[in-house]
Design a protein around this motif. Structure first.
Motif, PDB file in Angstrom:
ATOM      1  N   ARG A  38      -2.489  -3.095  -7.292  1.00 37.36           N
ATOM      2  CA  ARG A  38      -3.742  -3.389  -8.001  1.00 37.36           C
ATOM      3  C   ARG A  38      -3.503  -4.358  -9.159  1.00 37.36           C
ATOM      4  O   ARG A  38      -4.267  -5.306  -9.367  1.00 37.36           O
ATOM      5  N   THR A  47       0.723   1.773  -5.084  1.00 35.21           N
ATOM      6  CA  THR A  47      -0.689   1.393  -5.016  1.00 35.21           C
ATOM      7  C   THR A  47      -1.161   0.800  -6.338  1.00 35.21           C
ATOM      8  O   THR A  47      -1.870  -0.221  -6.366  1.00 35.21           O
ATOM      9  N   GLN A  48      -0.760   1.410  -7.442  1.00 35.83           N
ATOM     10  CA  GLN A  48      -1.141   0.898  -8.761  1.00 35.83           C
ATOM     11  C   GLN A  48      -0.509  -0.464  -9.028  1.00 35.83           C
ATOM     12  O   GLN A  48      -1.156  -1.364  -9.575  1.00 35.83           O
ATOM     13  N   LYS A  65      -2.708  -7.960  -8.064  1.00 34.29           N
ATOM     14  CA  LYS A  65      -3.868  -8.717  -7.584  1.00 34.29           C
ATOM     15  C   LYS A  65      -4.539  -9.498  -8.704  1.00 34.29           C
ATOM     16  O   LYS A  65      -5.127 -10.558  -8.459  1.00 34.29           O
ATOM     17  N   ARG A  66      -4.486  -8.994  -9.914  1.00 35.02           N
ATOM     18  CA  ARG A  66      -5.143  -9.687 -11.021  1.00 35.02           C
ATOM     19  C   ARG A  66      -4.141 -10.358 -11.971  1.00 35.02           C
ATOM     20  O   ARG A  66      -4.492 -10.705 -13.102  1.00 35.02           O
ATOM     21  N   SER A 110       0.854  -1.194   0.000  1.00 32.73           N
ATOM     22  CA  SER A 110       0.000   0.000   0.000  1.00 32.73           C
ATOM     23  C   SER A 110       0.883   1.234   0.000  1.00 32.73           C
ATOM     24  O   SER A 110       1.945   1.246   0.626  1.00 32.73           O
TER      25      SER A 110
END
Length: 206
Positions: free
Chosen positions: A64, A60-61, A67-68, A49
């Motif tokens: 993200r 942060t990006q 995560k995928r 984070s």
């Protein structure tokens, strides 16, 4: 991958928290750029984070995107970027970025500086030492004294300005824009922001 190999001293000196965090980020970048991330490293990345600073927003990006991202997809991306058929989309070596050719003077200068610091390429590693992953690892190791006494700020500045500062920002910008770069585009944004912070910090530090 670890290009630096040296006996660890009996006792490491205390390192300031800020410097340990810097070393952690260098080591993380080195780890991600040395080989495709496995499921555990992707999960750790997804758990990062950031804050509202440019570096924090890039972290942060990256979380993200991680995560995928599946390990198999990360491996395909890594191979397309850095390995490819014959060569990858990018050549992440100081010699190439600074001279247009591999195994040139920047590599020789780095090897001399490594010898002066008691560092050497591990026997099972065959890549030139001036690849970006190894340089990130070396910088992190020097900050915390992983392979010997912790480097002073002046020693860190000298190493950064000789071996990292002149080209790493350009490499990370190229990695951001690479056509096969998705996870690594986000990682590159982190690297580029961090290099800017480091360069400015060394400039202001004298």
């Amino acid at each position: 991958m670890s290009d630096a190999a040296l006996t660890v001293p009996d006792a490491a000196p205390a390192v300031a928290t800020e410097d340990r965090l810097r070393a952690d980020l260098y080591n993380y970048l080195g780890l991600m750029l040395a080989a495709p991330p496995d499921e555990m490293l992707l999960a750790q990345t997804a758990g990062l984070s950031g804050d509202e600073t440019p570096l924090g927003q890039a972290i942060t990006q990256l979380a993200r995107v991680a995560k995928r991202t599946k390990p198999a997809g990360a491996e395909r991306e890594f191979n397309a970027l850095f390995i490819g058929l014959g060569r990858g989309e990018l050549l992440p070596y100081a010699s190439y970025y600074l001279t247009g050719f591999l195994n040139e003077k920047p590599l020789a200068v780095l090897r001399n500086d490594m010898r002066a610091r008691g560092l050497s390429r591990a026997e099972n590693v065959f890549e030139p030492e001036d690849n970006i992953a190894s340089l990130m690892e070396m910088m992190g190791a020097q900050i915390v004294g992983r392979f010997g006494p912790a480097a002073s700020l002046e020693e860190q500045k000298t190493f950064f300005n000789k071996h990292i500062g002149p080209w790493a920002g350009h490499f990370f910008a190229d990695l951001e824009a690479a056509k096969t770069s998705v996870l690594y585009a986000s990682l590159a944004s982190v690297g580029r922001a961090f290099m800017e912070i480091e360069a400015e910090g060394f400039r202001l530090g004298g």
